[in-house]
Design a protein around this motif. Structure first.
Motif, PDB file in Angstrom:
ATOM      1  N   PHE A   1       5.623 -19.477 -12.131  1.00  0.00           N
ATOM      2  CA  PHE A   1       6.311 -19.035 -10.916  1.00  0.00           C
ATOM      3  C   PHE A   1       7.442 -18.066 -11.260  1.00  0.00           C
ATOM      4  N   ASP A   2       8.175 -18.377 -12.323  1.00  0.00           N
ATOM      5  CA  ASP A   2       9.312 -17.541 -12.711  1.00  0.00           C
ATOM      6  C   ASP A   2       8.859 -16.154 -13.137  1.00  0.00           C
ATOM      7  N   PHE A   3       7.792 -16.085 -13.901  1.00  0.00           N
ATOM      8  CA  PHE A   3       7.358 -14.788 -14.404  1.00  0.00           C
ATOM      9  C   PHE A   3       6.692 -13.940 -13.314  1.00  0.00           C
ATOM     10  N   VAL A   4       6.060 -14.603 -12.352  1.00  0.00           N
ATOM     11  CA  VAL A   4       5.541 -13.865 -11.204  1.00  0.00           C
ATOM     12  C   VAL A   4       6.707 -13.280 -10.409  1.00  0.00           C
ATOM     13  N   GLU A   5       7.734 -14.090 -10.199  1.00  0.00           N
ATOM     14  CA  GLU A   5       8.907 -13.627  -9.461  1.00  0.00           C
ATOM     15  C   GLU A   5       9.574 -12.446 -10.164  1.00  0.00           C
ATOM     16  N   GLN A   6       9.695 -12.542 -11.494  1.00  0.00           N
ATOM     17  CA  GLN A   6      10.316 -11.455 -12.247  1.00  0.00           C
ATOM     18  C   GLN A   6       9.466 -10.189 -12.196  1.00  0.00           C
ATOM     19  N   GLY A   7       8.146 -10.355 -12.230  1.00  0.00           N
ATOM     20  CA  GLY A   7       7.266  -9.189 -12.155  1.00  0.00           C
ATOM     21  C   GLY A   7       7.417  -8.450 -10.837  1.00  0.00           C
ATOM     22  N   ILE A   8       7.510  -9.219  -9.748  1.00  0.00           N
ATOM     23  CA  ILE A   8       7.707  -8.600  -8.434  1.00  0.00           C
ATOM     24  C   ILE A   8       9.071  -7.936  -8.368  1.00  0.00           C
ATOM     25  N   ARG A   9      10.079  -8.609  -8.882  1.00  0.00           N
ATOM     26  CA  ARG A   9      11.432  -8.058  -8.866  1.00  0.00           C
ATOM     27  C   ARG A   9      11.526  -6.786  -9.693  1.00  0.00           C
ATOM     28  N   ASN A  10      10.748  -6.716 -10.768  1.00  0.00           N
ATOM     29  CA  ASN A  10      10.785  -5.542 -11.633  1.00  0.00           C
ATOM     30  C   ASN A  10       9.951  -4.379 -11.099  1.00  0.00           C
ATOM     31  N   GLY A  11       9.300  -4.574  -9.961  1.00  0.00           N
ATOM     32  CA  GLY A  11       8.550  -3.486  -9.347  1.00  0.00           C
ATOM     33  C   GLY A  11       7.283  -3.116 -10.073  1.00  0.00           C
ATOM     34  N   LEU A  12       6.547  -4.120 -10.542  1.00  0.00           N
ATOM     35  CA  LEU A  12       5.326  -3.839 -11.285  1.00  0.00           C
ATOM     36  C   LEU A  12       4.259  -3.189 -10.405  1.00  0.00           C
ATOM     37  N   PRO A  13       3.399  -2.376 -11.001  1.00  0.00           N
ATOM     38  CA  PRO A  13       2.258  -1.830 -10.255  1.00  0.00           C
ATOM     39  C   PRO A  13       1.383  -2.965  -9.714  1.00  0.00           C
TER      40      PRO A  13
ATOM     41  N   ARG B   1       0.824  -1.211   0.000  1.00  0.00           N
ATOM     42  CA  ARG B   1       0.000   0.000   0.000  1.00  0.00           C
ATOM     43  C   ARG B   1       0.854   1.255   0.000  1.00  0.00           C
ATOM     44  N   ASN B   2       2.132   1.129   0.468  1.00  0.00           N
ATOM     45  CA  ASN B   2       3.029   2.267   0.463  1.00  0.00           C
ATOM     46  C   ASN B   2       3.696   2.444  -0.897  1.00  0.00           C
ATOM     47  N   THR B   3       4.078   1.342  -1.501  1.00  0.00           N
ATOM     48  CA  THR B   3       4.830   1.401  -2.751  1.00  0.00           C
ATOM     49  C   THR B   3       3.929   1.307  -3.976  1.00  0.00           C
ATOM     50  N   ASP B   4       2.711   0.769  -3.801  1.00  0.00           N
ATOM     51  CA  ASP B   4       1.800   0.514  -4.908  1.00  0.00           C
ATOM     52  C   ASP B   4       2.427  -0.441  -5.909  1.00  0.00           C
ATOM     53  N   ARG B   5       3.319  -1.307  -5.424  1.00  0.00           N
ATOM     54  CA  ARG B   5       3.942  -2.315  -6.280  1.00  0.00           C
ATOM     55  C   ARG B   5       3.383  -3.686  -5.930  1.00  0.00           C
ATOM     56  N   MET B   6       3.397  -4.569  -6.897  1.00  0.00           N
ATOM     57  CA  MET B   6       2.876  -5.913  -6.719  1.00  0.00           C
ATOM     58  C   MET B   6       3.729  -6.710  -5.736  1.00  0.00           C
ATOM     59  N   THR B   7       3.070  -7.450  -4.859  1.00  0.00           N
ATOM     60  CA  THR B   7       3.748  -8.345  -3.934  1.00  0.00           C
ATOM     61  C   THR B   7       3.164  -9.743  -4.097  1.00  0.00           C
ATOM     62  N   ILE B   8       3.817 -10.712  -3.479  1.00  0.00           N
ATOM     63  CA  ILE B   8       3.312 -12.082  -3.556  1.00  0.00           C
ATOM     64  C   ILE B   8       1.952 -12.185  -2.883  1.00  0.00           C
ATOM     65  N   ASP B   9       1.732 -11.391  -1.832  1.00  0.00           N
ATOM     66  CA  ASP B   9       0.420 -11.394  -1.174  1.00  0.00           C
ATOM     67  C   ASP B   9      -0.672 -10.935  -2.128  1.00  0.00           C
ATOM     68  N   ASP B  10      -0.358  -9.925  -2.946  1.00  0.00           N
ATOM     69  CA  ASP B  10      -1.333  -9.445  -3.934  1.00  0.00           C
ATOM     70  C   ASP B  10      -1.704 -10.560  -4.913  1.00  0.00           C
ATOM     71  N   VAL B  11      -0.692 -11.306  -5.363  1.00  0.00           N
ATOM     72  CA  VAL B  11      -0.939 -12.395  -6.309  1.00  0.00           C
ATOM     73  C   VAL B  11      -1.787 -13.482  -5.659  1.00  0.00           C
ATOM     74  N   VAL B  12      -1.462 -13.825  -4.411  1.00  0.00           N
ATOM     75  CA  VAL B  12      -2.204 -14.868  -3.699  1.00  0.00           C
ATOM     76  C   VAL B  12      -3.672 -14.467  -3.524  1.00  0.00           C
ATOM     77  N   ILE B  13      -3.911 -13.228  -3.120  1.00  0.00           N
ATOM     78  CA  ILE B  13      -5.282 -12.763  -2.888  1.00  0.00           C
ATOM     79  C   ILE B  13      -6.097 -12.790  -4.170  1.00  0.00           C
TER      80      ILE B  13
END
Length: 266
Positions: A221-233, A44-56
């Motif tokens: 799994f790999d592309f989700v990890e890369q998306g989080i690493r890349n700081g996606l919205p 909520r602070n960064t507005d970036r995707m996290t693993i929790d966002d993906v899980v929800i």
């Protein structure tokens, strides 16, 4: 490495180094002290995707899918003409929506939820049909799908299998070959009434489908990890969740088919 998942394949955001990969310059002592003193960031602070966002969001899509599937089980009966209409109607609508979502440049949560509902009708219908012929097969397929997901996640988490370029190319070639085989087999079965899955090697063909579908989870799994690493919205969590749901439904259907073939020999 670019994604080969149809959901992620057109999205540079899920590529290594894509979108907003963080600054790679060497931090100064002041930079390090500032990072140390700063409170931990939240989505909520960064507005970036996290693993929790993906899980929800994955849970949200699966929730809609399960409600639709359970409704089919509760409201329809084997032999009911409406069952075939709902099953194949859900399959066609789900396919069309998956293509629209995959090739759209906008993230469309409403369409993804609609896809989940349509896919739920298909999964519920096909499950009811198989359950009528082979009692208990649905719970076996569900447990098998959960097992495949857990196994692939463990293999990925502990670096036993990685989505290297060679692995991805090999998997995509095998997947394309399996798709071509499936289309040819469908045409032959419609014309002659005979399917390759009814042959002595049918179980082996079905087993290959289960393995292929399961290994595609590694790419997810790999592309989700890369998306989080890349700081996606944060909104891209919907895309990641959609990709996982598509693959998991594929895994379930392949396991259901394999179990039916094996039990058909009882």
């Amino acid at each position: 490495m670019e994604s080969r998942n149809p959901v992620f394949g057109r999205s540079e955001e899920f590529a290594r180094g894509g979108y907003a990969t963080f600054d790679t310059r060497t931090p100064t002592a002041d930079d390090l002290q500032g990072m140390y003193d700063s409170p931990a960031a939240r989505s909520r602070n960064t507005d970036r995707m996290t693993i929790d966002d993906v899980v929800i969001r994955t849970a949200s899509l699966f929730g809609v899918l399960l409600v639709a599937a359970v409704a089919v089980f509760a409201l329809l009966k084997p032999g009911d003409p409406a069952l075939m209409m709902v099953t194949f109607g859900g399959a066609i609508v789900g396919l069309v929506l998956s293509l629209v979502i995959s090739f759209s440049k906008k993230i469309r949560p409403a369409l993804m939820l609609t896809y989940a509902a349509a896919e739920g009708l298909f999964v519920g219908g096909i499950s009811l049909i198989f359950e009528t012929v082979y009692p208990g097969i649905v719970i076996q397929a569900v447990l098998g799908t959960l097992g495949a997901f857990g196994a692939m996640l463990a293999l990925y988490k502990f670096n036993v299998v990685r989505a290297t370029p060679k692995f991805t190319r090999t998997l995509m070639i095998a997947g394309a070959g399996y798709l071509v085989f499936g289309l040819i087999n469908l045409v032959v079965s419609l014309v002659t009434g005979s399917s390759a899955y009814n042959s002595p090697i049918g179980w082996a063909i079905a087993a290959v489908g289960v393995v292929l579908a399961s290994f595609f989870l590694i790419l997810d799994f790999d592309f989700v990890e890369q998306g989080i690493r890349n700081g996606l919205p944060q909104q891209y969590a919907w895309t990641a969740a959609f990709g996982l749901v598509v693959t998991l439904v594929w895994v379930y259907i392949e396991i259901l088919r394999l179990l039916a073939i094996l039990r058909g020999d009882d």
